[in-house]
Design a protein around this motif. Structure first.
Motif: not given
Lengths: 306, 419, 297
Positions: A237-240, A242, A258-260
């Motif tokens: 998640p930290p590199t997404c 969005a 797509h979610e975190d």
């Protein structure tokens, strides 16, 4: 590049599973994909038929089920579980012959530049339950036949309405399963349902990628084992960033990816890896297997593959 | 012969000053040791204040002015139009616009309004498309035409289309609304040019811009490993905003080939720059960062690395599918601070994948959304144990000495572990 | 003629896609054998926990227990395939008491077999035959199958069923061909199936005498059987009497066929395809009409 490999694998699997039996290839009756037994000369059978049958499935009488023969059924189930665990949902995205047929229809629609039919988020979510209801249906009816004297023409209840049964035999020139069976009321109703569902599915699959997969009870079974399968889709998640490419590219409209969150493998995921392919961030989405990263997202990939 | 009015004299004076400002920025770049003639194209385009008429003549296409990143360039290109960014980094022209504007106004938009005044007589603009990002952009047109300007009286303002921007981009409603907005934009432009947008033209443009994005990605990669300074990157992006995509693409590809043959120069003090946009010729902060012996290895400025947010994956190649993909790229992937759901903005820092000396957050005085978001970024930077400095400034060079002192201190203090 | 699924047919007839489906539906009478005959009846299959299968067969003579009315009651079986019946007839023990005469085959694996019984009743020689496919649930042959290596007996069937692959799964509507080797004999043929029996000359009907030794027998469809599940069978018996001529006392042969309902006779492909096209067209119309925006959007 992932798509190219996937298409090649799908076509190879289609040829082997649909025509392999003519050349002596047979993978038994425990396949976690729609290699339909109604296709003459197929090289392996969808496990759903075995599961419903009186031979290796839930329609077995008690005397057989509780005897050593029950172990045979268990062995077939065990083989199915093993195959499911090893390859997980890649059966759906990479191997299932009916999955490829759906993809062909999508490709045709795209070639004709006809837009995809969209569903509202709530509407799409409401459809998720159907595959579990179908799973319930295909497990209860055989048991009612075996133990409650339900009419035996209800046998193989899912096969009787499954669109794969009338459609896949067309690839070996057999149109018989598109016929209405007027032998009695039950067969007539089932065959009307079968043809109706098949027609609706063909239209649905044309306008919506992998439309049938939304309802597929096999996907529901595979998902049950998903928690212990070594193949899984994960996210860092930290590199997404969005951007939403993943959920937009997903053929079955999964928004969870797509979610975190780290665990993004949704119950409807087919492991087609289109999300990984379309992710513009390095090492954000990845397919892991047996503790190793097998395929990871890379911004460079999107610059070449699109 | 009538004497020119005070306003006319001021305009002529400002035009001269603006030319000098652009030329000075370009000269500074030419004097750098990392200059090579392969950069000339970008200096030529970025190094002067082009009028819409000049851009139209050079590209052979009618010009559509636009503000902010959310107006899809592919749509303009597919309709045979040349997008021209209204944003301006020129300090001189903003002085021209000061009268009649709010005192604490976003310098970029003040400069943009000033630039319009300078170019007013020569402008030949088909339309103006304004995405409704911040309050300043929403009110841009009102402020632009309300100026007491005798030159303004002689020119008519181009027709304006407000591209309404849903400020929730991760909701179903927001995404659907923005897609609808894009279709309304297409309708507006079709009416202006008198012909329909075709699927094949849109597909061609999508592919062309994808190619450009791939080149931009290569340039970003070169920037990460020390082969492309931030000031050059600013010039490259400025050239993109003022010339045809085809010409820019050719020059950028040549540049990539050249830079790929240069030695990798890992920077000792890599910083991440974010916040309000930095637009050529306003290279003040970039110069000061360099003077403070730091290297901007990455940024997430909307006129720089986030010029095109994200890459675009396209499966459905119908007009509807392409528009959906464009909406995804220009709305959902955009990290403009005017969005309500911007929680993952800090991920841009994490995604860089380099050891960072720190984050420099640039706020243009009056740029409220970035000012507001700086608080969140600072908190997240603290949580991630990355040093953070907030630089609030404007286009004028008066505060350069103060900023440099702060930056030098930031560069020299040992902040301990960083990302 | 009464149709057995009026409501669905009515519905489909309304859209004119269902041709008449009751054409073959003739009510089968009860056993109307006019000739006393020795007959083998299928007594059912039972699967055991080891996967083996026990098939039971019962003998009747003129509808009753032959025990006491007949002498020299013997039974034989020959495992083989529907393509190629086995050549060796193996003796099969038959157990007669005051209630029944029964034989059993206990075996494993999957086998196609022919069963034959014979007896002499009131001085006349009677033979009975049947075919059956046994699906045991294990894969290793065992039981009677293992004993198949015993001494074969010398048996000459008076009535021969011409082998065909379809015999694995006999169905109504199928044609079975028989040969009575004594072609010169004066034969009288009857059946509990009302369908016609056609001799080699192309003429004939149920219950008529024919001179030819080769004849075929098309099993009629049975609405009652159709209403049952696909696993249900109906017993069709064909009886051939060779009349006494001079010193020859004559003999009677019966062949029992346990048939399922036809898998194919009731399929209506044209109706199915018409329905497919109609539903597809309606679905396309539905998708287009449900699209809220213009097609371009």
């Amino acid at each position: 590049m992932i798509s190219i490999w996937r298409r090649a694998t799908q076509h190879l699997a289609f040829v082997i599973l649909t025509y392999g039996g003519r050349f002596g290839v047979h993978f038994d009756s425990a396949l976690p994909c729609f290699s339909c037994p109604y296709v003459a000369g197929c090289s392996g059978h969808c496990y759903l038929m075995a599961l419903q049958s009186n031979w290796w499935g839930l329609q077995m009488p008690w005397v057989v089920l509780t005897s050593g023969l029950g172990l045979q059924a268990l062995a077939v189930f065990g083989l199915f579980v093993l195959l499911t665990l090893i390859l997980g949902k890649t059966w759906c995205g990479w191997i299932c012959p009916f999955g490829l047929v759906q993809d062909w229809l999508t490709m045709l629609r795209q070639r004709l530049a006809i837009p995809e039919a969209r569903m509202s988020w709530a509407g799409r979510d409401r459809l998720r339950i159907i595959k579990y209801l179908l799973l319930l249906y295909l497990t209860i009816i055989p048991m009612l036949i075996a133990h409650a004297d339900l009419h035996s023409d209800f046998s193989l209840p899912f096969c009787q309405i499954c669109p794969v049964k009338p459609l896949m035999p067309l690839f070996v020139g057999n149109t018989a399963h598109l016929a209405l069976d007027t032998a009695n009321t039950i067969t007539l109703v089932f065959s009307i349902l079968s043809v109706t569902i098949a027609a609706m599915m063909v239209v649905g699959m044309f306008f919506k990628p992998r439309f049938f997969c939304i309802f597929c009870p096999m996907l529901a079974i595979i998902h049950i084992f998903n928690k212990i399968t070594p193949l899984r889709l994960t996210k860092n998640p930290p590199t997404c960033l969005a951007c939403g490419n993943c959920s937009r590219a997903c053929p079955v409209d999964i928004r969870r990816v797509h979610e975190d969150r780290a665990n993004v493998q949704d119950e409807d995921c087919l492991l087609c890896l289109r999300c990984v392919e379309s992710c513009p961030s390095d090492r954000t989405l990845k397919l892991t297997g047996f503790g190793k990263s097998l395929i990871v997202s890379a911004r460079r990939r999107l610059t070449t593959d699109g | 012969m009538n004497e020119p009015s005070r306003q006319q004299r001021l305009t002529i004076k400002t035009q001269g000053e603006a030319r000098q400002e652009y030329a000075a920025a370009a000269d500074w770049l030419r004097q750098r040791p990392d200059y090579h003639q392969v950069f000339d194209y970008f200096l030529e385009i970025a190094g002067q204040a082009w009028t819409a008429a000049e851009v139209s003549e050079r590209t052979g296409r009618p010009v559509v002015q636009h503000l902010c990143n959310q107006a899809p360039l592919e749509i303009f290109h597919a309709m045979g139009l040349q997008p021209l960014r209204l944003a301006s980094g020129c300090c001189a022209v903003s002085r021209l616009a000061e009268a009649g504007l709010p005192a604490l106004m976003c310098p970029m938009l003040r400069s943009a309004i000033g630039a319009q005044r300078v170019q007013a007589q020569a402008s030949r603009v088909l339309a103006r498309v304004i995405p409704t990002t911040c309050d300043w952009t929403v009110k841009f047109q009102e402020l632009a035409v309300a100026l007491p300007n005798d030159l303004q009286k002689n020119s008519s303002s181009p027709p304006v289309h407000l591209l309404e921007l849903p400020h929730q981009r991760h909701s179903e409603r927001g995404q659907a609304r923005f897609q609808e907005e894009l279709f309304l934009l297409i309708d507006f432009l079709e009416q202006k040019i008198g012909r329909r947008l075709t699927r094949s033209a849109l597909l061609t443009s999508v592919n062309l811009y994808r190619e450009a994005w791939a080149v931009l990605e290569s340039l970003i990669a070169l920037r990460r490993d020390g082969r492309l300074a931030a000031a050059w990157f600013a010039a490259i992006c400025a050239a993109f905003l003022f010339d045809s995509i085809e010409r820019w693409l050719t020059a950028a590809q040549t540049l990539v080939s050249y830079l790929q043959n240069q030695k990798v120069r890992p920077a000792a003090r890599s910083v991440f720059l974010c916040g309000s946009p930095i637009i050529f010729p306003n290279l003040k902060l970039l110069r000061l960062i360099e003077e403070a012996k730091m290297y901007v290895a990455a940024d997430e400025l909307c006129a720089s690395e986030r010029l095109w947010p994200g890459g675009m994956a396209v499966d459905d190649r119908s007009v509807s599918g392409l528009i959906r993909a464009l909406a995804g790229r220009y709305h959902r992937a955009c990290q403009c601070p005017t969005f309500a759901d911007n929680e993952r903005r800090f991920n841009s820092v994490r995604a860089v994948g380099l050891p960072l000396k720190g984050i420099i957050y640039h706020v243009l005085k009056g740029c409220h959304p970035f000012d507001i978001e700086s608080l969140t970024m600072e908190r997240m930077a603290r949580e991630a144990n990355i040093p953070f400095i907030r630089i609030e400034t404007e286009y004028s060079p008066e505060d350069a000495r103060t900023i440099l002192t702060r930056l030098e201190a930031f560069a020299n203090i040992d902040h301990g572990a960083s990302a | 003629m009464k149709c057995f699924f009026p409501l669905p047919r009515l519905l489909l007839a309304a859209i004119a896609i269902l041709p008449p489906v009751c054409a073959d539906a003739q009510a089968l009478g009860a056993s109307v054998l006019g000739i006393p005959a020795l007959v083998i009846h299928n007594g059912g299959h039972e699967v055991f926990s080891d996967g083996t299968l026990l098939a039971r067969y019962r003998l009747s003579f003129d509808g009753e227990n032959p025990n006491g009315r007949c002498q020299d009651i013997q039974a034989f079986w020959r495992p083989g395939s529907a393509f190629q019946p086995g050549r060796r007839w193996l003796p099969l023990p038959i157990r007669c008491d005051s209630q029944n005469c029964e034989a059993e085959i206990h075996m494993g694996g999957i086998v196609f077999l022919t069963l034959l019984a014979q007896a002499r009743c009131a001085g006349i020689f009677y033979q009975a035959q049947t075919i059956d496919t046994l699906h045991a649930r294990n894969f290793a042959p065992g039981g009677s199958w293992a004993a198949a290596g015993g001494e074969p007996a010398s048996v000459i069937p008076s009535l021969e069923l011409i082998p065909a692959p379809a015999h694995y799964y006999p169905q109504t509507g199928m044609t079975f061909s028989f040969r009575y080797p004594k072609a010169e004999s004066n034969l009288e043929i009857t059946s509990n199936d009302v369908a016609g029996i056609i001799d080699a000359g192309g003429t004939g009907s149920n219950g008529v005498a024919m001179k030819s030794g080769d004849f075929s027998f098309t099993l009629s469809h049975d609405p009652a059987l159709n209403r049952q599940g696909f696993e249900a069978t109906s017993e069709r018996i064909i009886v051939v009497r060779e009349r006494a001529v001079g010193a020859h006392t004559g003999q009677v042969s019966a062949f029992t066929l346990n048939v399922h309902r036809s898998r194919y006779a009731f399929l209506r492909p044209e109706s199915g395809m018409a329905l497919f096209v109609a539903v597809a067209a309606v679905s396309v119309a539905l998708v287009i009409s449900l699209k809220k925006q213009s097609w371009r959007r």
